[in-house]
Design a protein around this motif. Sequence first.
Motif, PDB file in Angstrom:
ATOM      1  N   ASN A 162       3.818   8.245   6.234  1.00  0.00           N
ATOM      2  CA  ASN A 162       3.725   6.892   5.682  1.00  0.00           C
ATOM      3  C   ASN A 162       4.685   6.669   4.524  1.00  0.00           C
ATOM      4  O   ASN A 162       4.492   5.772   3.703  1.00  0.00           O
ATOM      5  CB  ASN A 162       2.283   6.613   5.231  1.00  0.00           C
ATOM      6  N   THR A 163       5.726   7.507   4.453  1.00  0.00           N
ATOM      7  CA  THR A 163       6.746   7.353   3.406  1.00  0.00           C
ATOM      8  C   THR A 163       8.130   7.349   4.051  1.00  0.00           C
ATOM      9  O   THR A 163       8.260   7.518   5.265  1.00  0.00           O
ATOM     10  CB  THR A 163       6.687   8.518   2.395  1.00  0.00           C
ATOM     11  N   GLN A 225      -4.521   2.428  -7.900  1.00  0.00           N
ATOM     12  CA  GLN A 225      -3.867   1.392  -8.708  1.00  0.00           C
ATOM     13  C   GLN A 225      -2.436   1.198  -8.208  1.00  0.00           C
ATOM     14  O   GLN A 225      -1.614   2.109  -8.308  1.00  0.00           O
ATOM     15  CB  GLN A 225      -3.816   1.835 -10.177  1.00  0.00           C
ATOM     16  N   ALA A 226      -2.140   0.005  -7.692  1.00  0.00           N
ATOM     17  CA  ALA A 226      -0.786  -0.267  -7.206  1.00  0.00           C
ATOM     18  C   ALA A 226       0.212  -0.191  -8.362  1.00  0.00           C
ATOM     19  O   ALA A 226      -0.081  -0.607  -9.479  1.00  0.00           O
ATOM     20  CB  ALA A 226      -0.739  -1.644  -6.550  1.00  0.00           C
ATOM     21  N   GLY A 227       1.400   0.353  -8.068  1.00  0.00           N
ATOM     22  CA  GLY A 227       2.446   0.484  -9.085  1.00  0.00           C
ATOM     23  C   GLY A 227       3.239  -0.800  -9.250  1.00  0.00           C
ATOM     24  O   GLY A 227       3.038  -1.774  -8.516  1.00  0.00           O
ATOM     25  N   PRO A 228       4.159  -0.824 -10.221  1.00  0.00           N
ATOM     26  CA  PRO A 228       4.867  -2.064 -10.580  1.00  0.00           C
ATOM     27  C   PRO A 228       5.803  -2.598  -9.489  1.00  0.00           C
ATOM     28  O   PRO A 228       6.058  -3.798  -9.447  1.00  0.00           O
ATOM     29  CB  PRO A 228       5.649  -1.679 -11.833  1.00  0.00           C
ATOM     30  N   TYR A 229       6.328  -1.758  -8.629  1.00  0.00           N
ATOM     31  CA  TYR A 229       7.245  -2.262  -7.593  1.00  0.00           C
ATOM     32  C   TYR A 229       6.635  -2.194  -6.190  1.00  0.00           C
ATOM     33  O   TYR A 229       7.342  -2.297  -5.191  1.00  0.00           O
ATOM     34  CB  TYR A 229       8.608  -1.540  -7.653  1.00  0.00           C
ATOM     35  N   ASN A 230       5.300  -2.031  -6.153  1.00  0.00           N
ATOM     36  CA  ASN A 230       4.635  -2.025  -4.848  1.00  0.00           C
ATOM     37  C   ASN A 230       4.635  -3.425  -4.240  1.00  0.00           C
ATOM     38  O   ASN A 230       4.364  -4.409  -4.917  1.00  0.00           O
ATOM     39  CB  ASN A 230       3.190  -1.540  -4.999  1.00  0.00           C
ATOM     40  N   ARG A 231       4.939  -3.539  -2.941  1.00  0.00           N
ATOM     41  CA  ARG A 231       4.931  -4.827  -2.255  1.00  0.00           C
ATOM     42  C   ARG A 231       3.883  -4.890  -1.153  1.00  0.00           C
ATOM     43  O   ARG A 231       3.680  -5.939  -0.548  1.00  0.00           O
ATOM     44  CB  ARG A 231       6.290  -5.087  -1.598  1.00  0.00           C
ATOM     45  N   VAL A 232       3.264  -3.740  -0.839  1.00  0.00           N
ATOM     46  CA  VAL A 232       2.297  -3.705   0.258  1.00  0.00           C
ATOM     47  C   VAL A 232       0.942  -4.143  -0.298  1.00  0.00           C
ATOM     48  O   VAL A 232       0.346  -3.450  -1.119  1.00  0.00           O
ATOM     49  CB  VAL A 232       2.212  -2.272   0.855  1.00  0.00           C
ATOM     50  N   PRO A 236      -3.303   0.960   1.995  1.00  0.00           N
ATOM     51  CA  PRO A 236      -3.252   1.368   3.404  1.00  0.00           C
ATOM     52  C   PRO A 236      -4.439   2.249   3.794  1.00  0.00           C
ATOM     53  O   PRO A 236      -5.037   2.926   2.950  1.00  0.00           O
ATOM     54  CB  PRO A 236      -1.927   2.114   3.517  1.00  0.00           C
TER      55      PRO A 236
ATOM     56  N   LEU B 117       7.737   6.253  -2.890  1.00  0.00           N
ATOM     57  CA  LEU B 117       8.363   5.849  -1.625  1.00  0.00           C
ATOM     58  C   LEU B 117       8.716   7.050  -0.750  1.00  0.00           C
ATOM     59  O   LEU B 117       8.685   6.958   0.482  1.00  0.00           O
ATOM     60  CB  LEU B 117       9.626   5.028  -1.902  1.00  0.00           C
ATOM     61  N   THR B 212       2.949   2.072  -2.912  1.00  0.00           N
ATOM     62  CA  THR B 212       3.167   2.964  -4.053  1.00  0.00           C
ATOM     63  C   THR B 212       2.150   2.663  -5.148  1.00  0.00           C
ATOM     64  O   THR B 212       1.839   1.494  -5.426  1.00  0.00           O
ATOM     65  CB  THR B 212       4.595   2.820  -4.628  1.00  0.00           C
TER      66      THR B 212
END
Lengths: 273, 273
Positions: A162-163, A225-232, A236, B117, B212
Amino acid sequence: MSETVYAKQGFNDVNRYKHQATYDVETIHAIVNNTPVLHVSFVPDPAIPAPVVLPMIGQLGLYPGDESKGELDWKCYLHGYVSSRLMKLADDAVKRGEEGLPLCVAATKVDGFVLTLTPNSHNYNYRSAVLHGFGTVVEDVEEKIWAMKLITNSVVPNRYDNTRVPPDGAEMQSTRILKLKISGASGKVREGVPEDERKDMKREDVLDSVWTGVIPVYEKLGEPQAGPYNRVKEIPEHVRRFVDEENEKREQYAFNAAGKPAPLKRPKKNDEN
Amino acid sequence: MSETVYAKQGFNDVNRYKHQATYDVETIHAIVNNTPVLHVSFVPDPAIPAPVVLPMIGQLGLYPGDESKGELDWKCYLHGYVSSRLMKLADDAVKRGEEGLPLCVAATKVDGFVLTLTPNSHNYNYRSAVLHGFGTVVEDVEEKIWAMKLITNSVVPNRYDNTRVPPDGAEMQSTRILKLKISGASGKVREGVPEDERKDMKREDVLDSVWTGVIPVYEKLGEPQAGPYNRVKEIPEHVRRFVDEENEKREQYAFNAAGKPAPLKRPKKNDEN
């Protein structure tokens, strides 16, 4: 418990609290593979008997291309804070015609604090494993990728796929995997309720005043906790399931360990070497 | 952070991920004293450079009778799975006129799984400390009792005085405390959000498909379970307060670590020795 055991060879014998000892391969492998940080020790300079111990991420497994007579042939793959020093020492050992760098790897999980009538009888519920053997650097590219996947998926199952994979050339170069061939191993497991000595169990004043019991302890996974550049947007499935299932499993283990009657007797005085 | 630091002396220098390194005495002491199991390594036979690493319970402190120039003089007191072998080795070293048995002690706490990622950028939020030094067996009775109290209270604060004390003659005889005089130490701390390499941060397909973030991890204390011969109906204040306060503190730490912007930059390629 499986039927396969690591042979007792002196250097891996448990000499203290023998009643808690195990040489069962399946039990030992499970302890190592469920511990997020392994502690790896080595001797940097053979002329000075001063060891170093470092935290590393690792996992036991059997590479499909590796020769095997079964579970006893599983290797421990180590990744993470592998200093170049450690890698160089392993390379040097191989160059000298040795089997590898002598290593000792420990994995320990605390499952509860066992509070008894006296400080001396206090204990932990815990599971620990110690592996002895020789470390070499993995040079085979296929085996290295296989080990990277094994270790990544040990943190979160199915994470690797998944990466963004496969690793590129620069990543392959900057990553090093150390492979421990196991020459001996042992484990220890303590679970159960408090146990005190007979002399204290007879004292009404002590029994009436000291609370005895177990505080269950387990590694809890918090809400991701979603990170600052997560878009999903949605967490999951592989992450969500891991957090939910692990939390339930871990909590249950710690409470079961706390509630079970102790399966084994207290150590006798001469149960030491 | 205090102003006192352990001197860099070569053998205790952090050579990998230097940006996460700390030599701050207060930080290192806090990591050790908040870790329920320490991993202690030693070399059983000076003629063979094969180390052993064992889990033990320990605590840093300064015995009031001990000479001191301040926090740098704190000793690490180790108790628990001290095999007689380890004690004998320490005694033998002293008999040979040496400072003690060379030991290395590591303490590690996992605070979160950092999912990025690519597998290569995956990381842990963690705190680790490594102590180097020489171990001797504590012979002084007063210091030994003081260390037993220090260690018991490290499991649950104020526990010692809430049990049947003082230890009797048989208990004093069967308990051994190893005292580590620290010759050098270092720590490492990673906290913060995921960090990826620029090459992946540019890839829309990767950013759009890979979640992420951080899974916070902390050691949870479950509801205390009374044992089979407990007669004290209510869970005592020292146990109740410990469980409640620790759970809040630990959860907060792990979530803070997960949510904070990473305070330090990614390691450069040549940030290794």
